[in-house]
Scaffold this motif. Sequence first.
Motif, short mmCIF file in Angstrom:
data_model
loop_
_atom_site.label_atom_id
_atom_site.label_comp_id
_atom_site.label_asym_id
_atom_site.label_seq_id
_atom_site.Cartn_x
_atom_site.Cartn_y
_atom_site.Cartn_z
N GLU A 160 1.01 4.10 -3.07
CA GLU A 160 0.73 5.50 -2.80
C GLU A 160 1.86 6.39 -3.32
OE1 GLU A 160 -0.27 8.46 0.99
OE2 GLU A 160 0.08 6.31 1.29
N ASN A 165 1.68 6.61 -7.11
CA ASN A 165 0.61 7.52 -7.53
C ASN A 165 1.04 8.98 -7.39
OD1 ASN A 165 -1.13 5.44 -8.19
ND2 ASN A 165 -2.00 5.31 -6.12
N ASP A 223 0.83 -1.21 0.00
CA ASP A 223 0.00 0.00 0.00
C ASP A 223 0.86 1.26 0.00
OD1 ASP A 223 -2.16 -1.66 0.04
OD2 ASP A 223 -2.46 -1.53 2.23
#
Length: 384
Positions: free
Chosen positions: A338, A341, A334
């Motif tokens: 992130e 992105n 995760d």
Amino acid sequence: MAEQRRERMPLSTSRDAPRFTHKQPEEVRRFLYRMETLFELAGITEDQDKKKRILDYVDAQTEKEWRGCDNFGNNGTWKDFVKEIKESYPEAADDEGSVADLDQICREHARLGQGHTSELHSLIRKFKAEAKKLKEIIGNGVIINKFMGCLTPAFADLVQDRLLTKYGHYKDETRKRHKDNQYELSEVLTVVSALIDETPRRGEGRDVGRAMPKETSPTSAKVKLEEPEAEEKLAHLQDGVMAINKELTSMRSFMQTMTNELRNTSQFVQASRGNSGARTDGAAPTLHSSQQVGKGVNNLREQTVASFYGWVEEKVSDNKTFSIYTNAVRDTRDDMLERVNQGTNQKSEADEKLNKLYDIVAGLVNTRSSAKHSEVQQRNEKDF
């Protein structure tokens, strides 16, 4: 009376006497021309007398060679003797000129700007003398192109603008010339000479670029004054584009690093399968048969992969080590997604800024081209 006007031939050892040596064959025509003049002033008209006297003004090697000419004897005339000598020296430039000599002049006077005053005068003198002989051979258009090739691009553009202003367009009713033969050599040399006279005295050998005409309209003067500012802004924008390109390169490197970390995490999960059977309560591990061990490893692999990619919900397991590894892998995944992105969003913003800079640069280039076109148009309107 005629005898009193005759002059004596100079001594061969005199400093002012013409001399010819076999080491300078290109001077033979000039030497023969001077000897003809001296013979005429001295009243020497006999062919054999000319042949003998001319040998006094050449070196020993040349004298030996010329005595061996077919027309040196009594049967040959002076005119035939001179013709034979000229034909035996191909190094000498003939009366029709030489393209090779013209190209050599261009090489010796290359990339001259408006500030190269002495070099430009030298080019004009030598080029005009040689081009006069070749005009009917290679054509005026080719000669003009060779001369313009000796100038820097900035000075050549200035000459073209001044030719257009002074003599008009080649398609005008008063000219009606071919596009490859727009101007005469004399017209080009006149414009270049005038531009040399307008050159500010800032030192020899320096290209001072475009000179302001003596009479200019306020609009054209404003365009020329604003042109350096546009150049400066364009240079700053180009520096900004280069900085953004470096930033994009750094972002690509960051995303590649993230990809490598994801790959290393996957390898970490695979390596952790060998330790998934360890007990954390201090008890000794239970022994299984080889078939049971293989089945347990396969189940563990399927659960680990499914949990990592979020395909199924994680099952509650009594194995504490397996739960720790699974949670750690999920958190790492995760976090990396992130960060990827965020890097993608930053790249999109940088691309948007870069596109804006490209639009600004294109606008400045178009503005500069329009200003130059307007300046030339105003000059033509003023002249007409």
